[in-house]
Write a protein that holds these residues in place. Structure first.
Motif: not given
Length: 103
Positions: A72-73, A79-85, A87-96
């Motif tokens: 998990v760690a 995921e943080r390094q890839a720019g992923r955040k 969102g609400k409800g656990g939805a994964l959003h790719i932030v460019e």
């Protein structure tokens, strides 16, 4: 003059935009398929599966749930390094970075 097949040329700007969007989606899907094909093989033995980054044993429940190859760690760091955040409800959003002018 540009070489275009008759079926590819669309005079209507909306048709052109729709076709361009479809081509972009197909390219993204092709990239995703290629990434899945090159997926990293898990490192495991009789004692369990080990994280590819830190070599710690991965919880068997996590392996069973998501076929994890990282703990998990380490997965969170990647995921943080890839720019992923998340969102609400656990939805994964790719932030460019381009969209938001960097960090």
């Amino acid at each position: 003059m540009m070489d275009r097949e008759p079926m590819e040329f669309c005079a209507d700007p909306l048709d052109q935009a729709s076709k361009r969007e479809l081509q972009q989606m197909e390219a993204v899907l092709a990239d995703r398929r290629a990434a899945l094909a090159n997926r990293e093989a898990p490192d495991e033995d009789d004692a369990g599966r080990y994280c590819l980054d830190c070599a710690e044993t991965i919880d068997p429940k996590r392996v069973a749930a998501v076929d994890a190859v990282r703990c998990v760690a380490c997965a969170s760091v990647r995921e943080r390094q890839a720019g992923r955040k998340w969102g609400k409800g656990g939805a994964l959003h790719i932030v460019e970075e381009q969209e938001y002018g960097g960090r």
